[in-house]
Design an enzyme around this catalytic site. Structure first.
Site, PDB file in Angstrom:
ATOM      1  N   TRP A  14       0.823  -1.221   0.000  1.00  0.00           N
ATOM      2  CA  TRP A  14       0.000   0.000   0.000  1.00  0.00           C
ATOM      3  C   TRP A  14       0.857   1.272   0.000  1.00  0.00           C
ATOM      4  O   TRP A  14       0.346   2.361  -0.177  1.00  0.00           O
ATOM      5  CB  TRP A  14      -0.910   0.020   1.233  1.00  0.00           C
ATOM      6  CG  TRP A  14      -1.946  -1.049   1.278  1.00  0.00           C
ATOM      7  CD1 TRP A  14      -2.099  -2.104   0.415  1.00  0.00           C
ATOM      8  CD2 TRP A  14      -2.999  -1.181   2.252  1.00  0.00           C
ATOM      9  NE1 TRP A  14      -3.170  -2.882   0.797  1.00  0.00           N
ATOM     10  CE2 TRP A  14      -3.729  -2.339   1.927  1.00  0.00           C
ATOM     11  CE3 TRP A  14      -3.375  -0.440   3.379  1.00  0.00           C
ATOM     12  CZ2 TRP A  14      -4.838  -2.761   2.675  1.00  0.00           C
ATOM     13  CZ3 TRP A  14      -4.470  -0.862   4.116  1.00  0.00           C
ATOM     14  CH2 TRP A  14      -5.191  -2.011   3.775  1.00  0.00           C
ATOM     15  N   HIS A 101      12.873  -2.552  -0.827  1.00  0.00           N
ATOM     16  CA  HIS A 101      12.079  -1.988  -1.925  1.00  0.00           C
ATOM     17  C   HIS A 101      12.882  -0.865  -2.585  1.00  0.00           C
ATOM     18  O   HIS A 101      13.608  -0.137  -1.903  1.00  0.00           O
ATOM     19  CB  HIS A 101      10.749  -1.449  -1.380  1.00  0.00           C
ATOM     20  CG  HIS A 101       9.781  -1.103  -2.462  1.00  0.00           C
ATOM     21  ND1 HIS A 101       9.851   0.090  -3.149  1.00  0.00           N
ATOM     22  CD2 HIS A 101       8.740  -1.790  -2.999  1.00  0.00           C
ATOM     23  CE1 HIS A 101       8.884   0.114  -4.060  1.00  0.00           C
ATOM     24  NE2 HIS A 101       8.202  -1.009  -3.988  1.00  0.00           N
ATOM     25  N   GLU A 103      12.105   1.966  -3.523  1.00  0.00           N
ATOM     26  CA  GLU A 103      11.871   3.304  -2.936  1.00  0.00           C
ATOM     27  C   GLU A 103      12.703   3.486  -1.669  1.00  0.00           C
ATOM     28  O   GLU A 103      13.162   4.582  -1.367  1.00  0.00           O
ATOM     29  CB  GLU A 103      10.366   3.509  -2.683  1.00  0.00           C
ATOM     30  CG  GLU A 103       9.628   3.765  -3.985  1.00  0.00           C
ATOM     31  CD  GLU A 103       8.174   3.341  -4.001  1.00  0.00           C
ATOM     32  OE1 GLU A 103       7.575   3.154  -2.922  1.00  0.00           O
ATOM     33  OE2 GLU A 103       7.627   3.183  -5.118  1.00  0.00           O
ATOM     34  N   SER A 218       4.069  -2.175 -12.032  1.00  0.00           N
ATOM     35  CA  SER A 218       2.878  -1.841 -12.833  1.00  0.00           C
ATOM     36  C   SER A 218       2.060  -3.067 -13.244  1.00  0.00           C
ATOM     37  O   SER A 218       1.555  -3.136 -14.367  1.00  0.00           O
ATOM     38  CB  SER A 218       3.265  -1.007 -14.056  1.00  0.00           C
ATOM     39  OG  SER A 218       3.835   0.219 -13.640  1.00  0.00           O
ATOM     40  N   GLY A 239       1.748  -2.641  -6.282  1.00  0.00           N
ATOM     41  CA  GLY A 239       1.650  -1.343  -5.615  1.00  0.00           C
ATOM     42  C   GLY A 239       0.282  -0.727  -5.858  1.00  0.00           C
ATOM     43  O   GLY A 239      -0.711  -1.084  -5.229  1.00  0.00           O
ATOM     44  N   GLY A 240       0.221   0.199  -6.806  1.00  0.00           N
ATOM     45  CA  GLY A 240      -0.997   0.975  -7.065  1.00  0.00           C
ATOM     46  C   GLY A 240      -2.278   0.156  -7.120  1.00  0.00           C
ATOM     47  O   GLY A 240      -3.282   0.515  -6.473  1.00  0.00           O
TER      48      GLY A 240
HETATM   49  C1  PEP Z   1       5.655  -1.714  -5.758  1.00  0.00           C
HETATM   50  O1  PEP Z   1       5.467  -0.752  -5.050  1.00  0.00           O
HETATM   51  O2  PEP Z   1       6.329  -2.664  -5.327  1.00  0.00           O
HETATM   52  C2  PEP Z   1       5.099  -1.733  -7.115  1.00  0.00           C
HETATM   53  C3  PEP Z   1       5.358  -2.732  -7.889  1.00  0.00           C
HETATM   54  O3  PEP Z   1       4.316  -0.654  -7.478  1.00  0.00           O
HETATM   55  P1  PEP Z   1       3.366  -0.552  -8.775  1.00  0.00           P
HETATM   56  O4  PEP Z   1       2.597  -1.847  -8.869  1.00  0.00           O
HETATM   57  O5  PEP Z   1       2.475   0.616  -8.515  1.00  0.00           O
HETATM   58  O6  PEP Z   1       4.253  -0.370  -9.965  1.00  0.00           O
END
Ligand code: PEP
Length: 259
Positions: A14, A101, A103, A218, A239-240
């Site tokens: 999240w 991660h 980030e 994604s 993620g999203g």
């Molecule tokens: C993530 O945060 O690990 C990720 C894969 O984000 P998203 O699915 O939004 O690309």
């Protein structure tokens, strides 16, 4: 052991999103269709402050969904203001924790060494670490993808036993695909997953064939199935799309073997 003997897994990251009311709505929506998700591990990773609320709600719903955190610290306890230990995460009901991660690596300057120590601490506290690895766009374009991933994996293996991967999972997350709408092709994802499994097999074929390797970047309802069908892709780190009930359920369903 082949793909069919590895239990598929989908984890929802999240990130720094959520609220009490969002949790009510999202968990309510997920719970309504949980019964259709058989033979798969579904992990929810809310921010630290909501872990206990989500744990209680899952318990109340008698849900089979599992709880994960997005980060932890490498020390057991002490003067580390603002940090949360792996034992604390266990205490509030977590079974999983995302480690490394991109980030964390990029925005919070987490080094390979720190990530390795976090991985070890999480494992020894009894959590299942989900180790994130992945190259940037520039690294892929300049042909360094495999060197980068190898370095990220080796730094963990320098401080933690290979045996940890009897429990721990890996998430291949190309940095250029996270939150960008760009997704690795199924072939690109599978190529990296196959290589990772191959490296582990050089030391221990049994661990290599059992370790679950998730893809992240994604993943959406519309592309999940083709990614998860690949022989070395055992599910996803989302993620999203993990914040949207119907999309997340559809992604989870794509990872089950009855699709
Ligand atoms: C993530 O945060 O690990 C990720 C894969 O984000 P998203 O699915 O939004 O690309």
């Amino acid at each position: 052991m082949n793909k069919l003997t590895r239990r598929p897994c989908v984890a929802g990251n999240w990130k720094m999103q959520g609220s009490y009311s969002m949790i009510e709505t999202l968990l309510g929506e997920l719970h309504q269709q949980e019964q259709y998700l058989q033979g798969i591990d579904v992990i929810l990773c809310p921010p630290f402050v909501y872990l206990e609320r989500v744990a209680k709600m899952l318990q109340r719903q008698e849900s089979t969904f599992l709880l994960g955190a997005q980060n932890t610290y490498c020390e057991e306890k002490g003067a580390y203001t603002g940090e949360v230990s792996a034992a604390m995460l266990k205490d509030v009901g977590c079974q999983y924790v995302i480690i490394g991660h991109s980030e964390r690596r990029q925005l919070f300057a987490e080094s390979d060494e720190l990530i390795a120590r976090k991985f070890r601490a999480a494992y020894h506290a009894g959590l299942t670490p989900i180790l994130c690895l992945g190259e940037t766009q520039a690294e892929r374009v300049s042909g360094q993808t495999f060197a980068v991933i190898r370095r990220q994996l080796d730094s963990v293996l320098e401080v933690a036993e290979l045996n940890c991967f009897n429990r721990a999972m890996i998430a291949y997350e190309p940095v250029w695909a996270i939150g960008t709408g760009l997704t690795a092709t199924p072939e690109q994802a599978n190529e990296v997953h196959t290589t990772l499994r191959g490296w582990i097999a050089e030391s221990d074929p049994k661990i290599a064939s059992g370790v679950r390797i998730l893809y992240g970047g994604s993943v959406k309802a519309s592309n999940a199935k083709e990614l998860f069908c690949e022989p070395n892709v055992d599910g996803g780190l989302i993620g999203g799309a993990s914040l949207e009930g119907q999309a997340f359920l559809s992604i989870c369903h794509s990872a089950t073997y009855d699709t």
